[in-house]
Design a protein around this motif. Structure first.
Motif, PDB file in Angstrom:
ATOM      1  N   GLU A 100       1.009  -0.915  -0.059  1.00 30.52           N
ATOM      2  CA  GLU A 100       0.130  -0.009   0.246  1.00 30.52           C
ATOM      3  C   GLU A 100       0.968   1.192   0.097  1.00 30.52           C
ATOM      4  OE1 GLU A 100      -3.800  -1.904   2.226  1.00 30.52           O
ATOM      5  OE2 GLU A 100      -2.727  -0.248   2.974  1.00 30.52           O
ATOM      6  N   THR A 101       1.695   0.898   1.059  1.00 30.41           N
ATOM      7  CA  THR A 101       3.065   2.270   0.869  1.00 30.41           C
ATOM      8  C   THR A 101       3.650   2.469  -0.696  1.00 30.41           C
ATOM      9  OG1 THR A 101       3.601   1.769   3.216  1.00 30.41           O
ATOM     10  CG2 THR A 101       4.882   3.335   2.502  1.00 30.41           C
ATOM     11  N   THR A 102       3.563   1.653  -1.458  1.00 27.38           N
ATOM     12  CA  THR A 102       4.433   1.294  -2.722  1.00 27.38           C
ATOM     13  C   THR A 102       2.855   1.992  -3.767  1.00 27.38           C
ATOM     14  OG1 THR A 102       5.588  -0.149  -2.191  1.00 27.38           O
ATOM     15  CG2 THR A 102       5.033   0.476  -4.608  1.00 27.38           C
ATOM     16  N   GLN A 103       1.553   1.881  -3.329  1.00 25.25           N
ATOM     17  CA  GLN A 103       0.682   2.415  -3.791  1.00 25.25           C
ATOM     18  C   GLN A 103       0.723   3.508  -4.108  1.00 25.25           C
ATOM     19  OE1 GLN A 103      -2.717   0.134  -4.036  1.00 25.25           O
ATOM     20  NE2 GLN A 103      -3.764   1.478  -5.879  1.00 25.25           N
ATOM     21  N   ASP A 104       0.786   4.157  -2.759  1.00 22.30           N
ATOM     22  CA  ASP A 104       0.765   5.571  -2.406  1.00 22.30           C
ATOM     23  C   ASP A 104       1.757   6.289  -2.982  1.00 22.30           C
ATOM     24  OD1 ASP A 104      -0.436   4.760   0.921  1.00 22.30           O
ATOM     25  OD2 ASP A 104      -2.039   5.378  -0.875  1.00 22.30           O
ATOM     26  N   SER A 105       3.173   5.749  -3.086  1.00 24.96           N
ATOM     27  CA  SER A 105       4.483   6.437  -3.305  1.00 24.96           C
ATOM     28  C   SER A 105       3.850   6.787  -5.169  1.00 24.96           C
ATOM     29  CB  SER A 105       5.433   5.826  -3.315  1.00 24.96           C
ATOM     30  OG  SER A 105       6.675   6.293  -3.600  1.00 24.96           O
ATOM     31  N   ILE A 106       3.670   5.496  -6.142  1.00 22.25           N
ATOM     32  CA  ILE A 106       3.370   5.703  -7.003  1.00 22.25           C
ATOM     33  C   ILE A 106       2.090   7.116  -7.465  1.00 22.25           C
ATOM     34  CG2 ILE A 106       2.167   4.005  -9.448  1.00 22.25           C
ATOM     35  CD1 ILE A 106       3.335   2.194  -7.469  1.00 22.25           C
ATOM     36  N   ALA A 108       1.663   9.159  -5.714  1.00 20.12           N
ATOM     37  CA  ALA A 108       2.542  10.880  -5.924  1.00 20.12           C
ATOM     38  C   ALA A 108       3.186  10.904  -6.509  1.00 20.12           C
ATOM     39  CB  ALA A 108       3.244  11.098  -4.300  1.00 20.12           C
ATOM     40  N   THR A 109       4.323  10.338  -7.477  1.00 16.80           N
ATOM     41  CA  THR A 109       4.470   9.927  -8.566  1.00 16.80           C
ATOM     42  C   THR A 109       3.909  10.535  -9.463  1.00 16.80           C
ATOM     43  OG1 THR A 109       6.346   8.309  -7.851  1.00 16.80           O
ATOM     44  CG2 THR A 109       6.741   9.450 -10.180  1.00 16.80           C
ATOM     45  N   GLN A 110       2.563   9.666  -9.586  1.00 20.55           N
ATOM     46  CA  GLN A 110       2.228  10.227 -10.639  1.00 20.55           C
ATOM     47  C   GLN A 110       1.405  11.783 -10.873  1.00 20.55           C
ATOM     48  OE1 GLN A 110      -1.125   7.280 -10.777  1.00 20.55           O
ATOM     49  NE2 GLN A 110      -0.212   6.577 -12.155  1.00 20.55           N
ATOM     50  N   LYS A 111       0.794  12.378  -9.352  1.00 14.03           N
ATOM     51  CA  LYS A 111       0.491  14.240  -9.436  1.00 14.03           C
ATOM     52  C   LYS A 111       1.531  14.934  -9.132  1.00 14.03           C
ATOM     53  CE  LYS A 111      -1.542  16.843  -6.020  1.00 14.03           C
ATOM     54  NZ  LYS A 111      -1.520  16.576  -4.744  1.00 14.03           N
ATOM     55  N   SER A 112       3.320  14.534  -9.252  1.00 11.52           N
ATOM     56  CA  SER A 112       3.744  15.420  -9.935  1.00 11.52           C
ATOM     57  C   SER A 112       4.183  14.882 -11.197  1.00 11.52           C
ATOM     58  CB  SER A 112       5.154  14.387  -9.195  1.00 11.52           C
ATOM     59  OG  SER A 112       6.386  15.133  -9.179  1.00 11.52           O
ATOM     60  N   MET A 113       3.997  13.553 -11.820  1.00 10.06           N
ATOM     61  CA  MET A 113       4.533  13.852 -13.150  1.00 10.06           C
ATOM     62  C   MET A 113       2.918  15.037 -14.251  1.00 10.06           C
ATOM     63  SD  MET A 113       5.008  10.552 -14.341  1.00 10.06           S
ATOM     64  CE  MET A 113       4.928  10.661 -15.980  1.00 10.06           C
ATOM     65  N   GLN A 114       1.515  15.253 -13.142  1.00  8.65           N
ATOM     66  CA  GLN A 114       0.782  15.612 -13.783  1.00  8.65           C
ATOM     67  C   GLN A 114       1.192  17.320 -14.030  1.00  8.65           C
ATOM     68  OE1 GLN A 114      -1.770  14.968 -15.507  1.00  8.65           O
ATOM     69  NE2 GLN A 114      -2.158  17.058 -15.790  1.00  8.65           N
ATOM     70  N   GLU A 115       2.050  17.451 -12.701  1.00  3.58           N
ATOM     71  CA  GLU A 115       2.436  18.760 -12.381  1.00  3.58           C
ATOM     72  C   GLU A 115       3.016  19.318 -12.981  1.00  3.58           C
ATOM     73  OE1 GLU A 115       1.262  19.038  -7.299  1.00  3.58           O
ATOM     74  OE2 GLU A 115       3.331  18.769  -7.831  1.00  3.58           O
ATOM     75  N   THR A 116       4.305  18.683 -13.318  1.00  4.95           N
ATOM     76  CA  THR A 116       4.727  18.804 -14.901  1.00  4.95           C
ATOM     77  C   THR A 116       4.393  19.446 -15.840  1.00  4.95           C
ATOM     78  OG1 THR A 116       6.610  17.667 -13.121  1.00  4.95           O
ATOM     79  CG2 THR A 116       7.423  18.486 -15.249  1.00  4.95           C
ATOM     80  N   LEU A 117       3.468  18.172 -16.277  1.00  6.07           N
ATOM     81  CA  LEU A 117       2.986  18.580 -17.317  1.00  6.07           C
ATOM     82  C   LEU A 117       2.397  20.222 -17.387  1.00  6.07           C
ATOM     83  CD1 LEU A 117       1.834  14.468 -18.334  1.00  6.07           C
ATOM     84  CD2 LEU A 117       3.430  16.171 -19.630  1.00  6.07           C
ATOM     85  N   ASP A 118       1.449  19.927 -16.733  1.00  6.70           N
ATOM     86  CA  ASP A 118       0.908  21.638 -16.177  1.00  6.70           C
ATOM     87  C   ASP A 118       1.532  22.653 -16.785  1.00  6.70           C
ATOM     88  OD1 ASP A 118      -2.129  19.678 -14.265  1.00  6.70           O
ATOM     89  OD2 ASP A 118      -1.407  19.798 -16.121  1.00  6.70           O
ATOM     90  N   SER A 119       3.183  22.214 -16.138  1.00  4.09           N
ATOM     91  CA  SER A 119       3.573  23.678 -16.074  1.00  4.09           C
ATOM     92  C   SER A 119       4.302  23.378 -17.155  1.00  4.09           C
ATOM     93  CB  SER A 119       4.957  23.082 -14.848  1.00  4.09           C
ATOM     94  OG  SER A 119       5.959  24.559 -15.149  1.00  4.09           O
TER      95      SER A 119
END
Length: 197
Positions: A100-106, A108-119
């Motif tokens: 579950e911790t690994t899934q949460d990390s994934i 969070a990574t997806q969210k960070s990538m989406q923020e990068t795309l928005d930027s």
């Protein structure tokens, strides 16, 4: 130097300034085109790099999916052997928590990538705005050039009007000189008659 010579020199200077302005505008246009092309090439390179990174991320997700499949199979075996592994349930719970911790990390990574795309999208919008601003500046410069050409035409018209006025003044001066000579001749005639009397 006469007014006509001064006007001609002034018009020549204005013409030279216009030629220099046009040359500067052409040079600026070429420089802007080169910069825009360079920015477009950099964006293309950045897009290719991001696509490569996204492919790598997709591969990692595929590997994770495979791992989850293996885990599901193992959980099935665990269900079959439930009676045998009662004593190991504590270890299984810990492993599930780690997953579950690994899934949460994934996530969070997806969210960070989406923020990068928005930027990146925001930067692209800013670049498009800058290009529009540069085009507006070029249009304004062209408008100023047309205004200067109109001013030059007006100056030439004023010069012609001044030359016409100068010709009229010279003609009037000659007429006055002729009238003065006639008056002087009449006065001399009157003076002679008075001397005779």
């Amino acid at each position: 130097m006469t007014i006509k010579d001064s006007g001609t020199e002034f018009v020549t200077k204005i013409h030279n300034e216009l030629v220099q302005i046009r040359a500067n505008q052409i040079e600026l246009g070429q420089e802007l085109t080169e910069r825009i092309n360079d920015v477009a090439n950099r964006v293309k390179k950045l897009d290719s790099r991001m696509e490569a990174r996204f492919d790598a991320v997709d591969k990692r997700f595929d590997a994770i999916d495979k791992r989850f499949g293996v885990i599901d199979e193992r959980l099935g075996d665990v269900d079959k052997r439930f009676g045998v592994i009662d004593e190991r349930l504590g270890d299984v719970d810990k492993r599930l928590g780690a997953l579950e911790t690994t899934q949460d990390s994934i996530l969070a990574t997806q969210k960070s990538m989406q923020e990068t795309l928005d930027s990146m999208q925001s930067r692209q919008d800013s670049m498009e705005f800058s290009q529009k601003s540069m085009l507006a500046t070029l249009v304004s410069m062209q408008s100023r050039q047309e205004s200067m050409e109109t001013t030059l035409d007006s100056v030439q018209s004023q010069q012609k009007s001044m030359e016409t006025t100068l010709d009229s003044v010279q003609s009037h001066q000659e007429s006055m000189e002729t009238a003065q000579q006639q008056m002087l001749s009449i006065l001399l005639t009157i003076q002679r008659k008075l001397d005779v009397n």
